[in-house]
Design a protein around this motif. Sequence first.
Motif, PDB file in Angstrom:
ATOM      1  N   GLU A  78       0.832  -1.201   0.000  1.00  0.00           N
ATOM      2  CA  GLU A  78       0.000   0.000   0.000  1.00  0.00           C
ATOM      3  C   GLU A  78       0.869   1.254   0.000  1.00  0.00           C
ATOM      4  O   GLU A  78       1.846   1.349   0.747  1.00  0.00           O
ATOM      5  N   GLY A  89      -4.812  10.096  -0.799  1.00  0.00           N
ATOM      6  CA  GLY A  89      -5.412   8.779  -0.963  1.00  0.00           C
ATOM      7  C   GLY A  89      -4.396   7.687  -0.742  1.00  0.00           C
ATOM      8  O   GLY A  89      -3.189   7.937  -0.666  1.00  0.00           O
ATOM      9  N   THR A  90      -4.895   6.465  -0.640  1.00  0.00           N
ATOM     10  CA  THR A  90      -4.048   5.289  -0.481  1.00  0.00           C
ATOM     11  C   THR A  90      -4.434   4.267  -1.532  1.00  0.00           C
ATOM     12  O   THR A  90      -5.629   4.004  -1.736  1.00  0.00           O
ATOM     13  N   ILE A  91      -3.438   3.732  -2.228  1.00  0.00           N
ATOM     14  CA  ILE A  91      -3.702   2.667  -3.186  1.00  0.00           C
ATOM     15  C   ILE A  91      -3.102   1.365  -2.657  1.00  0.00           C
ATOM     16  O   ILE A  91      -2.030   1.364  -2.054  1.00  0.00           O
ATOM     17  N   ASP A  95      -4.591  -1.411  -7.363  1.00  0.00           N
ATOM     18  CA  ASP A  95      -5.022  -0.032  -7.575  1.00  0.00           C
ATOM     19  C   ASP A  95      -3.962   0.755  -8.354  1.00  0.00           C
ATOM     20  O   ASP A  95      -2.796   0.358  -8.420  1.00  0.00           O
ATOM     21  N   GLN A  97      -2.666   4.953  -9.107  1.00  0.00           N
ATOM     22  CA  GLN A  97      -2.744   6.387  -8.829  1.00  0.00           C
ATOM     23  C   GLN A  97      -2.216   7.134 -10.050  1.00  0.00           C
ATOM     24  O   GLN A  97      -1.077   6.916 -10.469  1.00  0.00           O
ATOM     25  N   ALA A 144      -7.694   8.545  -8.700  1.00  0.00           N
ATOM     26  CA  ALA A 144      -7.492   7.348  -7.882  1.00  0.00           C
ATOM     27  C   ALA A 144      -8.298   6.221  -8.519  1.00  0.00           C
ATOM     28  O   ALA A 144      -9.539   6.239  -8.503  1.00  0.00           O
ATOM     29  N   LYS A 146      -9.357   2.591  -8.416  1.00  0.00           N
ATOM     30  CA  LYS A 146      -9.448   1.391  -7.595  1.00  0.00           C
ATOM     31  C   LYS A 146      -9.531   0.140  -8.485  1.00  0.00           C
ATOM     32  O   LYS A 146     -10.100   0.181  -9.587  1.00  0.00           O
ATOM     33  N   ALA A 147      -8.994  -0.949  -7.992  1.00  0.00           N
ATOM     34  CA  ALA A 147      -8.928  -2.187  -8.776  1.00  0.00           C
ATOM     35  C   ALA A 147     -10.293  -2.581  -9.324  1.00  0.00           C
ATOM     36  O   ALA A 147     -10.412  -2.999 -10.485  1.00  0.00           O
ATOM     37  N   GLU A 148     -11.335  -2.428  -8.503  1.00  0.00           N
ATOM     38  CA  GLU A 148     -12.661  -2.866  -8.933  1.00  0.00           C
ATOM     39  C   GLU A 148     -13.237  -1.991 -10.040  1.00  0.00           C
ATOM     40  O   GLU A 148     -14.209  -2.377 -10.707  1.00  0.00           O
ATOM     41  N   ASN A 149     -12.648  -0.823 -10.252  1.00  0.00           N
ATOM     42  CA  ASN A 149     -13.138   0.086 -11.294  1.00  0.00           C
ATOM     43  C   ASN A 149     -12.287   0.062 -12.559  1.00  0.00           C
ATOM     44  O   ASN A 149     -12.546   0.832 -13.489  1.00  0.00           O
TER      45      ASN A 149
END
Length: 289
Positions: A78, A89-91, A95, A97, A144, A146-149
């Motif tokens: 992370e 933010g945090t990836i 994820d 950035q 940002a 996210k993996a799911e997006n």
Amino acid sequence: MTIRQVNHIYDAPNSHWVGNGFPVSSMFSYQENPEQHSPFLLMDYAEPTLFKPVTNARGVGAHPHRGFETVTIAYQGEVSHHDSKGHAGTIGTGDVQWMTAASGILHKEYHSEKMTKEGGMLEMVQLWVNLPAAYKMTQPRYQALKAENIPHVELPNAQGYVRVIAGDYLGTQGAANTFSPVNVWDMHLNNAGVSHHHIPNSYNAMLFVVKGAVHINDREIARQNEMVILDNQGDTLTLESMGDTIVLMLSGEAINEPVVGQGPFVMNTQEELAQAFDDYDNGKFGVLE
């Protein structure tokens, strides 16, 4: 249909530390042959490294950028981010950035609070993506992803899948908004799968083997942590995975403008570069503690 041939393959160079949190190998840089990598300027790879728990977060402190974008892809671990425009933010694993420095920004990157306290494995890629002259002084922004997006495209016959971080893969649009035509494909290939990939004939193209190995066009083999620079002619690439394999595929339309950079700034002229240093010295990039 014409085959996109391999120009050359090379291994990761010795690593160096960025701050105290990121041991990276610079796979390529605009300082050498910028025209063959355009629109990409630089790629750093942080190989899997186990960090022990500590009290103070490891990372790299506040520093400026102007004239390009930084793209951080987290494969393990992370990474947190703060910048002078109020983005934070945090990836984590999977994820991405995507930070557009453009006219100027201060930012810092460091291990997340969880990773600092608990320790863990870190593996990541950071790309610098050039901006056309018309956009170098546009407003900074932060994406940002996210993996799911991040869209997934399943390859035929259970050969694996492609995560479309940016650009287009067989009509599926990537998650990132870009300023020039850029493809960033995170390819997860199953053992012994043979897959065929279309690359626009006008694009520069290269790939990095994050894990495993691939047989390219039934000719060359690229192994883990090797970079492959492809010729700039041809529109089809065939990959046969040798074990479960992860390949980061980069391609894009060359910007074909002068590249003048030093340290954290990449512009088009020496005058613009000098102005960047002057603006930074005069506090025009904002404040970040």
